[in-house]
Design a protein around this motif. Structure first.
Motif, PDB file in Angstrom:
ATOM      1  N   ASP A   1      16.955 141.828  98.892  1.00 34.42           N
ATOM      2  CA  ASP A   1      17.105 140.710  99.812  1.00 34.42           C
ATOM      3  C   ASP A   1      16.771 141.273 101.183  1.00 34.42           C
ATOM      4  N   ALA A   2      15.553 140.986 101.656  1.00 32.33           N
ATOM      5  CA  ALA A   2      15.023 141.647 102.849  1.00 32.33           C
ATOM      6  C   ALA A   2      14.959 143.151 102.567  1.00 32.33           C
ATOM      7  N   ASP A   3      15.664 143.970 103.361  1.00 26.42           N
ATOM      8  CA  ASP A   3      15.639 145.421 103.143  1.00 26.42           C
ATOM      9  C   ASP A   3      16.820 145.916 102.305  1.00 26.42           C
ATOM     10  N   LYS A   4      17.685 145.007 101.909  1.00 24.01           N
ATOM     11  CA  LYS A   4      18.868 145.403 101.155  1.00 24.01           C
ATOM     12  C   LYS A   4      18.576 145.389  99.661  1.00 24.01           C
ATOM     13  N   VAL A   5      18.804 146.532  99.007  1.00 26.73           N
ATOM     14  CA  VAL A   5      18.602 146.625  97.564  1.00 26.73           C
ATOM     15  C   VAL A   5      19.755 145.919  96.856  1.00 26.73           C
ATOM     16  N   ILE A   6      19.436 144.896  96.082  1.00 28.49           N
ATOM     17  CA  ILE A   6      20.439 144.165  95.305  1.00 28.49           C
ATOM     18  C   ILE A   6      20.641 144.826  93.950  1.00 28.49           C
ATOM     19  N   ALA A   7      19.541 145.262  93.352  1.00 26.17           N
ATOM     20  CA  ALA A   7      19.625 145.948  92.057  1.00 26.17           C
ATOM     21  C   ALA A   7      18.387 146.808  91.868  1.00 26.17           C
ATOM     22  N   ARG A   8      18.605 147.981  91.268  1.00 27.79           N
ATOM     23  CA  ARG A   8      17.492 148.852  90.875  1.00 27.79           C
ATOM     24  C   ARG A   8      17.700 149.197  89.419  1.00 27.79           C
ATOM     25  N   ALA A   9      16.708 148.868  88.587  1.00 23.36           N
ATOM     26  CA  ALA A   9      16.832 149.077  87.146  1.00 23.36           C
ATOM     27  C   ALA A   9      15.733 150.018  86.662  1.00 23.36           C
ATOM     28  N   VAL A  10      16.085 150.888  85.710  1.00 15.99           N
ATOM     29  CA  VAL A  10      15.130 151.856  85.162  1.00 15.99           C
ATOM     30  C   VAL A  10      15.148 151.775  83.643  1.00 15.99           C
ATOM     31  N   GLY A  11      14.260 152.553  83.022  1.00 21.69           N
ATOM     32  CA  GLY A  11      14.218 152.629  81.567  1.00 21.69           C
ATOM     33  C   GLY A  11      13.468 151.498  80.910  1.00 21.69           C
ATOM     34  N   GLY A  12      12.727 150.712  81.690  1.00 20.24           N
ATOM     35  CA  GLY A  12      11.998 149.583  81.117  1.00 20.24           C
ATOM     36  C   GLY A  12      10.809 150.010  80.283  1.00 20.24           C
ATOM     37  N   ARG A  13      10.485 149.215  79.286  1.00 22.47           N
ATOM     38  CA  ARG A  13       9.316 149.437  78.435  1.00 22.47           C
ATOM     39  C   ARG A  13       8.478 148.167  78.420  1.00 22.47           C
ATOM     40  N   MET A  14       7.162 148.339  78.568  1.00 22.63           N
ATOM     41  CA  MET A  14       6.279 147.180  78.617  1.00 22.63           C
ATOM     42  C   MET A  14       5.628 146.927  77.260  1.00 22.63           C
ATOM     43  N   THR A  15       5.688 145.689  76.824  1.00 28.32           N
ATOM     44  CA  THR A  15       4.976 145.268  75.619  1.00 28.32           C
ATOM     45  C   THR A  15       4.059 144.104  75.975  1.00 28.32           C
TER      46      THR A  15
END
Length: 231
Positions: A56-70
Motif C-alpha cells: 500500500d504505497a511504500d508499506k509492505v502489506i505482505a511478502r510471500a515466497v515459495g511460489g510455483r508457476m504452472t
C-alpha cells in the motif's frame, strides 16, 4: 493508494515480471497463496521460486515466497505462496519443582508458548502448552509423594497426610500423574486438560483396583481412540 501486487520476482534468476503482467493477476488487494492471470508473457519454469509482494504505497502489506508457476494454455497460476511478512515467536523449556533432597523432581512441567505453525498448530494460533512433547520433550508429570514432601519442606509442616489404605505395593501416595494434554489456545479460547496416572501406578483400594485414573476437561471436539480403549 490502495493495496496491490507491486512486484513478482523469480528468486532463482532475480528476474522481475513486467508491471503490465503483474497487473493482470487476481487477488490484488490482499495476500493469497494462489494468484492467477491470463495472457501474460513469461519464460519462467515450474521449479522456479517465485516471490510476490503486496504493498500500500511504500508499506509492505505482505511478502510471500515459495511460489510455483504452472501454465495451462494462456492461464498462468502461481501457487504455494507462503506469507513470510508476519514474524512468529516461540518459547519453550522445562520447569522442575522439588523435592527437598534434589533427587527426582516432584513436578516436571514441559511448557511451550508461541504462535509458530506446526502439525499441532497449523493456523499459527497463540498457544500455551503445559504438556509439550515436541522435539522429543518428555511432557509434564507429577509424583504425588515427592510433591507433598516438597510442600512440607517449604511450609515447615511435619504432619503426614492421611492416604487411603491399599493392599498393593503401589500406594496412593506413590502415584505418578502424567499430563496427556494440558494446553490453552489463546487465539480461539479453547483448552484441553487431560491427565492420567501412569500404567504402573494402579493401586488396590478396598475391593477395587484403580487403573489409569484420571480426568479430562475440554471445550474442543474429542477424537475417541478405539484402539486404546480395546487395550
Amino acid at each position: 493508494m490502495a493495496v496491490a501486487i507491486t512486484e513478482i520476482k523469480n528468486l532463482r534468476t532475480s528476474d522481475l515480471l513486467s508491471e503490465e503482467n503483474v497487473k493482470k493477476f487476481d487477488n490484488q488487494i490482499a495476500y493469497s497463496s494462489t494468484i492467477v492471470a491470463d495472457g501474460i508473457i513469461s519464460d519462467w519454469i515450474s521449479t522456479d521460486n517465485i516471490q510476490v509482494t503486496w504493498k500500500d504505497a511504500d508499506k509492505v502489506i505482505a511478502r510471500a515466497v515459495g511460489g510455483r508457476m504452472t501454465i495451462d494454455k494462456t492461464k498462468y497460476t502461481i501457487s504455494g505462496l507462503i506469507n513470510v511478512s508476519n514474524y512468529k515467536f516461540g518459547l519453550n523449556g522445562e520447569i522442575e519443582i522439588g523435592p527437598k533432597d534434589k533427587s527426582e523432581p516432584a513436578v516436571v512441567v514441559s511448557v511451550r508458548i508461541g504462535n509458530i505453525p506446526s502439525v499441532k498448530n497449523p493456523k499459527a494460533d497463540w498457544i500455551i502448552d503445559f504438556s509439550d512433547k515436541e522435539d522429543g520433550k518428555p511432557g509434564s508429570s507429577i509424583k504425588l509423594k515427592n510433591l507433598v514432601e516438597w510442600i512440607q519442606d517449604k511450609t515447615g509442616d511435619t504432619e503426614k497426610p492421611a492416604y487411603p489404605e491399599s493392599e498393593k505395593d503401589n500406594k496412593p501416595e506413590d502415584l505418578s500423574i502424567v499430563f496427556k494434554e494440558f494446553y490453552f489456545n489463546i487465539t480461539q479460547n479453547t483448552f484441553d486438560f487431560d491427565v492420567q496416572t501412569q500404567k504402573e501406578s494402579d493401586f488396590k483400594f478396598g475391593k477395587f483396583i484403580i487403573k489409569k485414573a484420571g480426568f479430562r476437561v475440554t471445550n474442543t471436539p474429542v477424537v475417541v481412540d478405539t484402539k486404546a480403549l480395546a487395550e
